[in-house]
Design a protein around this motif. Structure first.
Motif, PDB file in Angstrom:
ATOM      1  N   ARG A 268       0.796  -1.194  -0.106  1.00 29.14           N
ATOM      2  CA  ARG A 268       0.041  -0.095  -0.035  1.00 29.14           C
ATOM      3  C   ARG A 268       0.777   1.256   0.001  1.00 29.14           C
ATOM      4  N   GLU A 269       1.987   1.353   0.844  1.00 29.85           N
ATOM      5  CA  GLU A 269       2.756   2.256   0.777  1.00 29.85           C
ATOM      6  C   GLU A 269       3.338   2.674  -0.374  1.00 29.85           C
ATOM      7  N   ALA A 270       3.786   1.443  -1.244  1.00 30.55           N
ATOM      8  CA  ALA A 270       4.707   1.491  -2.431  1.00 30.55           C
ATOM      9  C   ALA A 270       3.445   2.200  -3.538  1.00 30.55           C
ATOM     10  N   ILE A 271       2.371   1.856  -3.464  1.00 30.11           N
ATOM     11  CA  ILE A 271       1.295   2.501  -4.606  1.00 30.11           C
ATOM     12  C   ILE A 271       1.207   4.096  -4.351  1.00 30.11           C
ATOM     13  N   THR A 272       1.007   4.156  -2.819  1.00 31.81           N
ATOM     14  CA  THR A 272       0.947   5.651  -2.507  1.00 31.81           C
ATOM     15  C   THR A 272       2.039   6.442  -3.138  1.00 31.81           C
ATOM     16  N   MET A 273       3.153   6.001  -2.788  1.00 31.79           N
ATOM     17  CA  MET A 273       4.541   6.554  -3.187  1.00 31.79           C
ATOM     18  C   MET A 273       4.877   6.717  -4.789  1.00 31.79           C
ATOM     19  N   GLY A 274       4.029   6.174  -5.365  1.00 33.43           N
ATOM     20  CA  GLY A 274       4.099   5.965  -7.036  1.00 33.43           C
ATOM     21  C   GLY A 274       5.088   4.895  -7.443  1.00 33.43           C
ATOM     22  N   LEU A 275       5.438   3.972  -6.562  1.00 34.79           N
ATOM     23  CA  LEU A 275       6.540   2.797  -6.862  1.00 34.79           C
ATOM     24  C   LEU A 275       5.641   1.618  -7.311  1.00 34.79           C
ATOM     25  N   ALA A 276       4.358   1.468  -7.212  1.00 29.99           N
ATOM     26  CA  ALA A 276       3.492   0.295  -7.721  1.00 29.99           C
ATOM     27  C   ALA A 276       2.343   1.058  -8.293  1.00 29.99           C
ATOM     28  N   ASP A 277       1.394   0.247  -8.872  1.00 30.89           N
ATOM     29  CA  ASP A 277       0.296   0.728  -9.683  1.00 30.89           C
ATOM     30  C   ASP A 277      -1.216   0.224  -8.963  1.00 30.89           C
ATOM     31  N   GLU A 278      -1.055  -1.403  -8.777  1.00 29.59           N
ATOM     32  CA  GLU A 278      -2.150  -1.920  -8.467  1.00 29.59           C
ATOM     33  C   GLU A 278      -1.953  -2.907  -7.415  1.00 29.59           C
ATOM     34  N   LEU A 279      -3.057  -3.331  -6.642  1.00 26.24           N
ATOM     35  CA  LEU A 279      -3.079  -4.201  -5.577  1.00 26.24           C
ATOM     36  C   LEU A 279      -4.103  -5.480  -5.813  1.00 26.24           C
ATOM     37  N   MET A 280      -3.359  -6.685  -5.869  1.00 28.83           N
ATOM     38  CA  MET A 280      -4.198  -7.867  -6.137  1.00 28.83           C
ATOM     39  C   MET A 280      -3.200  -8.819  -5.939  1.00 28.83           C
ATOM     40  N   THR A 281      -3.820 -10.187  -5.677  1.00 30.03           N
ATOM     41  CA  THR A 281      -2.991 -11.319  -5.384  1.00 30.03           C
ATOM     42  C   THR A 281      -2.133 -11.669  -6.744  1.00 30.03           C
ATOM     43  N   PRO A 282      -0.938 -12.472  -6.584  1.00 34.63           N
ATOM     44  CA  PRO A 282      -0.535 -12.886  -8.122  1.00 34.63           C
ATOM     45  C   PRO A 282      -1.588 -13.845  -8.792  1.00 34.63           C
ATOM     46  N   PHE A 283      -2.320 -14.521  -8.483  1.00 40.40           N
ATOM     47  CA  PHE A 283      -3.448 -15.384  -9.012  1.00 40.40           C
ATOM     48  C   PHE A 283      -4.365 -14.282  -9.494  1.00 40.40           C
ATOM     49  N   GLU A 284      -4.789 -13.487  -8.790  1.00 41.30           N
ATOM     50  CA  GLU A 284      -5.880 -12.350  -9.244  1.00 41.30           C
ATOM     51  C   GLU A 284      -5.288 -11.583 -10.502  1.00 41.30           C
ATOM     52  N   ALA A 285      -3.822 -11.180 -10.372  1.00 44.74           N
ATOM     53  CA  ALA A 285      -3.121 -10.604 -11.517  1.00 44.74           C
ATOM     54  C   ALA A 285      -3.229 -11.461 -12.780  1.00 44.74           C
ATOM     55  N   ILE A 286      -2.720 -12.552 -12.669  1.00 41.96           N
ATOM     56  CA  ILE A 286      -2.378 -13.471 -13.848  1.00 41.96           C
ATOM     57  C   ILE A 286      -3.755 -13.584 -14.542  1.00 41.96           C
ATOM     58  N   ASN A 287      -4.786 -14.017 -13.727  1.00 47.26           N
ATOM     59  CA  ASN A 287      -6.116 -14.220 -14.251  1.00 47.26           C
ATOM     60  C   ASN A 287      -6.593 -12.959 -15.050  1.00 47.26           C
ATOM     61  N   ALA A 288      -6.246 -11.767 -14.488  1.00 44.29           N
ATOM     62  CA  ALA A 288      -6.937 -10.427 -14.977  1.00 44.29           C
ATOM     63  C   ALA A 288      -6.185 -10.320 -16.349  1.00 44.29           C
ATOM     64  N   ILE A 289      -4.848 -10.528 -16.337  1.00 39.68           N
ATOM     65  CA  ILE A 289      -4.242 -10.446 -17.396  1.00 39.68           C
ATOM     66  C   ILE A 289      -4.562 -11.309 -18.456  1.00 39.68           C
ATOM     67  N   ALA A 290      -4.897 -12.677 -18.067  1.00 40.27           N
ATOM     68  CA  ALA A 290      -5.180 -13.547 -19.281  1.00 40.27           C
ATOM     69  C   ALA A 290      -6.702 -13.725 -19.680  1.00 40.27           C
ATOM     70  N   LYS A 291      -7.509 -13.046 -18.916  1.00 39.69           N
ATOM     71  CA  LYS A 291      -9.103 -13.272 -19.139  1.00 39.69           C
ATOM     72  C   LYS A 291      -9.451 -12.753 -20.272  1.00 39.69           C
ATOM     73  N   PRO A 292      -8.961 -11.542 -21.002  1.00 47.24           N
ATOM     74  CA  PRO A 292      -9.448 -11.125 -22.193  1.00 47.24           C
ATOM     75  C   PRO A 292      -9.207 -11.738 -23.175  1.00 47.24           C
ATOM     76  N   TYR A 293      -8.044 -12.753 -23.275  1.00 51.38           N
ATOM     77  CA  TYR A 293      -7.652 -13.713 -24.385  1.00 51.38           C
ATOM     78  C   TYR A 293      -8.216 -14.873 -24.370  1.00 51.38           C
ATOM     79  N   MET A 294      -9.078 -15.269 -23.424  1.00 53.02           N
ATOM     80  CA  MET A 294      -9.408 -16.826 -23.161  1.00 53.02           C
ATOM     81  C   MET A 294     -10.280 -17.282 -24.200  1.00 53.02           C
TER      82      MET A 294
END
Length: 316
Positions: A268-294
């Motif tokens: 959360r601090e990384a996102i606030t400082m601009g060092l990261a962009d989104e918060l989700m679990t690794p599995f949620e992240a990979i699923n979100a990336i993959a979903k449009p292409y399924m």
């Protein structure tokens, strides 16, 4: 398994490292006892801190690549692990030290994904405390320029520190989970002097050399002021390169990056400082990336796109 410990030592001592303090100690816990022949020496290590995570497995696991890259979502997303200590050139140590990955191999894998007609996006799966400074910026710049060709997502699963963050920052987007960590934007170098140990063992080294700086940093004698000055100059240059590159990749002010002072940041601090962009679990992240292409059919990417990818590699 035979391990070239002197060669490994040359990658740890008297060279700038983009690694966390604990990652350096983890290597030393194995390296120093073997160099000195005293296996009873206990160096603080990370042996219990964090084991490499299992490979991200999700909606579909279509195509595995024994060289370290695999695809999901009908081959449309390439997932490339960035795990363990990051080194400049090819090499592997397992068991006796920790997982090694090289910038050279990572660039090769990314090039294959960029040239693959089917792959639409790339996900870099980070779990690393960093590694060598040599070769790190070259890979990061390659990642940054390759964003022109395909989206490149950094999934912090669960750490991207120092050299790891250097490369994650170059990605199109950084996704962190609740317990992920990023940062350690700094540089570290260690000098190991063994003259007292050599004296105890009855050893004496006499070094003959030409060139005032040829013997800087010798482990056989106390470090000189001249060597300290040279080391600090190397650290300053590496630190400048690191902070300015992160600022460029992330669209931040350089001073804001410097102000992190190599701290480790939670999600959360990384996102606030601009060092990261989104918060989700690794599995949620990979699923979100993959979903449009399924449900989409596989496209045919043009030869021109492949040529563009190769041109970026050749420029670097």
């Amino acid at each position: 398994m035979q391990v070239n410990y002197p060669n490994l030592a040359s990658m740890v001592f008297n060279t700038p490292l983009l690694a966390t303090r604990t990652a350096v100690d983890a290597v030393k816990s194995v390296l120093i006892p073997r160099i000195t022949g005293n296996l009873s020496i206990d160096i603080p290590s990370l042996q219990q801190e964090q084991q490499p995570p299992e490979r991200l497995a999700t909606i579909a696991d279509d195509d595995c690549d024994v060289s370290g890259m695999y695809t999901i979502a009908n081959g449309r997303v390439a997932v490339i692990p960035v795990h363990g200590l990051l080194m400049a050139r090819r090499g592997h140590i397992a068991g006796a030290c920790t997982e090694l990955n090289s910038y050279e191999k990572l660039q090769d894998r990314m090039t294959r994904a960029l040239n693959n007609n089917i792959v639409e996006e790339i996900a870099l799966d980070f779990n690393t405390g960093g590694g060598m400074a040599v070769g790190c910026k070259e890979l990061a710049d390659f990642i940054y320029q390759s964003r022109q060709i395909k989206p490149i997502n950094a999934i912090v699963n669960y750490s991207a520190y120092s050299a790891g963050y250097f490369n994650a920052a170059a990605c199109s987007k950084i996704i962190v989970s609740a317990t992920s960590g990023v940062g350690s934007i700094g540089v570290i170098m260690e000098h190991m002097e063994v003259s007292k140990l050599e004296e105890k063992e009855g050893l004496k080294f006499t070094t003959f050399y030409r060139g005032d700086h040829k013997n800087d940093g010798s482990p056989h004698e106390p470090i000189t002021e001249q060597a300290i000055t040279e080391i600090n100059a190397r650290l300053d240059e590496t630190y400048r390169m690191f902070t300015e590159s992160v600022a460029q990749y992330r669209g931040m002010e350089v001073q804001k990056v410097i102000d992190t002072q190599a701290r480790l940041f939670g999600a959360r601090e990384a996102i606030t400082m601009g060092l990261a962009d989104e918060l989700m679990t690794p599995f949620e992240a990979i699923n979100a990336i993959a979903k449009p292409y399924m449900t989409q059919s596989r496209p045919t990417r043009s030869i021109g796109m492949q040529a563009k990818a190769m041109n970026i590699k050749n420029q670097l």
